[in-house]
Structures are given as C-alpha cells and as structure tokens.
Design an enzyme around this catalytic site. Structure first.
Site, mmCIF file in Angstrom:
data_model
loop_
_atom_site.group_PDB
_atom_site.id
_atom_site.type_symbol
_atom_site.label_atom_id
_atom_site.label_comp_id
_atom_site.label_asym_id
_atom_site.label_seq_id
_atom_site.Cartn_x
_atom_site.Cartn_y
_atom_site.Cartn_z
ATOM 1 N N GLN A 63 0.899 -1.355 -0.022
ATOM 2 C CA GLN A 63 -0.071 0.033 -0.022
ATOM 3 C C GLN A 63 0.729 1.342 -0.070
ATOM 4 O O GLN A 63 0.806 2.212 -0.793
ATOM 5 C CB GLN A 63 -0.851 0.060 1.262
ATOM 6 C CG GLN A 63 -2.086 -1.058 1.246
ATOM 7 C CD GLN A 63 -2.777 -1.240 2.837
ATOM 8 O OE1 GLN A 63 -3.151 -0.267 3.339
ATOM 9 N NE2 GLN A 63 -2.816 -2.581 2.891
ATOM 10 N N ASP A 64 1.616 1.444 0.979
ATOM 11 C CA ASP A 64 2.328 2.715 1.208
ATOM 12 C C ASP A 64 3.841 2.465 1.517
ATOM 13 O O ASP A 64 4.158 1.386 2.432
ATOM 14 C CB ASP A 64 1.511 3.166 2.667
ATOM 15 C CG ASP A 64 1.570 4.627 2.694
ATOM 16 O OD1 ASP A 64 1.504 5.354 1.600
ATOM 17 O OD2 ASP A 64 1.737 5.347 3.859
ATOM 18 N N PRO A 65 4.626 3.434 1.214
ATOM 19 C CA PRO A 65 5.927 2.919 1.891
ATOM 20 C C PRO A 65 6.316 3.038 3.190
ATOM 21 O O PRO A 65 5.472 3.814 4.005
ATOM 22 C CB PRO A 65 6.877 4.078 1.292
ATOM 23 C CG PRO A 65 6.007 4.623 0.000
ATOM 24 C CD PRO A 65 4.606 4.479 0.583
#
Length: 225
Positions: A63-65
């Site tokens: 999803q997200d770093p």
C-alpha cells in the site's frame, strides 16, 4: 524522481504527460522541498528499475512505503540492508515462508533478491511523509500504479499476483488475463495474519504454477547479511 526506461517507458510513459501526473509531480516535489519524505527521491521507481516489465513473474502489491527513517527504498515490504529492525508484516512473511517452503528466517529485510528474479514489489502509493502513514494517498499515485498493474495484466505469459488484504484485492477487477494466477489472503500485518495469511502457502503455490508453465520458480530464501 528518476523516470522509467525500457519496456516500462513504452507501457506507461504516456502517464507522465497526463494532467493528473503533472499535479502529482508538483505535489511530490513540494513535499520533498518542505518535509522529510520517503523513500529518497532517486528510489521512488525502484520496483520498476529492479524488475523490468518483460521479466515480471510475480507481483506482490503493498500500500504505502514505510514511513520511518532508513526503511523505505522503493520496494513494497522491503527495508534497506542497514535496517536491523525487520517490520512486523515482513516478519510474518518470513514466518509463512519458513512454514511453507522451509526458508530460514534472515537477519535483514532487504528483498532485492526477489526483485532481481522478477518479483515486482509494488506499492500503490510510492511516497510518504515521514511518520505519517497514508499521507500521500489520493494525490495521483494510485492512478499511476494502476497503469503499472494494467501493463502487467497485458503480459502474454504466466504471472502470479499475491494480493494481501482488502486494498490489494480491490485491484482484482483489473486482472483479466486468463494466463495469470490470482492468490488472495489477509494482510500479513500482526492485526490480520492469523486470519488466514499464515497457512496461505502463496509462495509454494506461485512456484508450482510457474513450474507447471515452464517458468523458472523464485528462490525465496533471503540470505543473512
């Protein structure tokens, strides 16, 4: 933000000229100028730099770093080799790999070995403000990474998708290629791993599928550093 080349440039290069991407570029540029943002700007597209489009055999969608220092480097779930604290979700991935394929649990979370073998480690959002999870959602990255996913979907060869958790599984309607295998499980986060990520055997299933179709399986063992 170092751009894409080769097959990726042919497949998604048109995205860079679209109005949404101009807005995204300006937003990201301003964020890097005024805040601490991860990953380092030169690493934003590492998933595609390390794994050319014509070499993709598995796509693992994040999803997200990671949003803490010395973690994110452009590959989903992976952390830099100098980072000795392995994030909880990756610890659970390693546990499943151990139970599924007997892989030893390594002392690091650097997954470039997977990327080099054709495992596209893609996040749906490619940047994040330090210590603020999801802070760059909704600014255009999702549209860009959808174009990446669509380019993979168009590849006329066996490819495996590992979709962990609802956000990743929301991409299933895009995945229409009958030559591809979709594997679904809960996210490996400690909040959900016991609801079915553990025991999903995605890694052995992926390798069985690849071997059945004459494709070299992935060596999932990450070595100690």
């Amino acid at each position: 933000m170092s751009m894409l080349d080769g097959e990726w440039a042919k497949a998604v290069g048109a995205e860079f000229k679209k109005p949404y991407y101009r807005d995204l570029y300006n937003f990201v540029r301003d964020e890097y100028a005024t805040h601490v943002v991860y990953p380092p700007a030169d690493d934003i597209f590492n998933a595609m730099h390390f794994t050319p489009l014509d070499k993709v055999k598995v796509l693992i969608l994040g999803q997200d770093p990671y949003h803490n220092v010395n973690q994110a480097h452009g590959l989903s779930f992976s952390v830099l080799p100098s980072q000795k604290d392995i994030p909880p979700s990756l610890q659970n991935i390693y546990k499943e790999l151990h139970d599924d394929l007997g892989c030893d649990i390594p002392n690091n979370g650097y997954l470039k070995k997977w990327a080099d073998q054709g495992v596209l480690l893609l996040n749906t959002v490619l940047t994040v403000r330090a210590h603020q999870a999801n802070s760059h959602q909704g600014h255009g990255w999702e549209k860009f990474t959808d174009a990446i996913i669509e380019a993979v979907n168009e590849q006329d060869r066996p490819i495996v998708y590992m979709l962990w958790g609802r956000p990743a599984q929301s991409k299933i309607p895009m995945l229409t290629n009958p030559k591809h295998l979709i594997l679904k499980a809960p996210h490996p986060s400690p909040l959900s791993a016991y609801r079915g990520f553990f025991g999903c055997k995605h890694f052995s299933k992926a390798n069985e599928f690849l071997k059945e179709h004459g494709v070299e399986p992935v060596d999932w063992q990450i070595e100690d550093i």
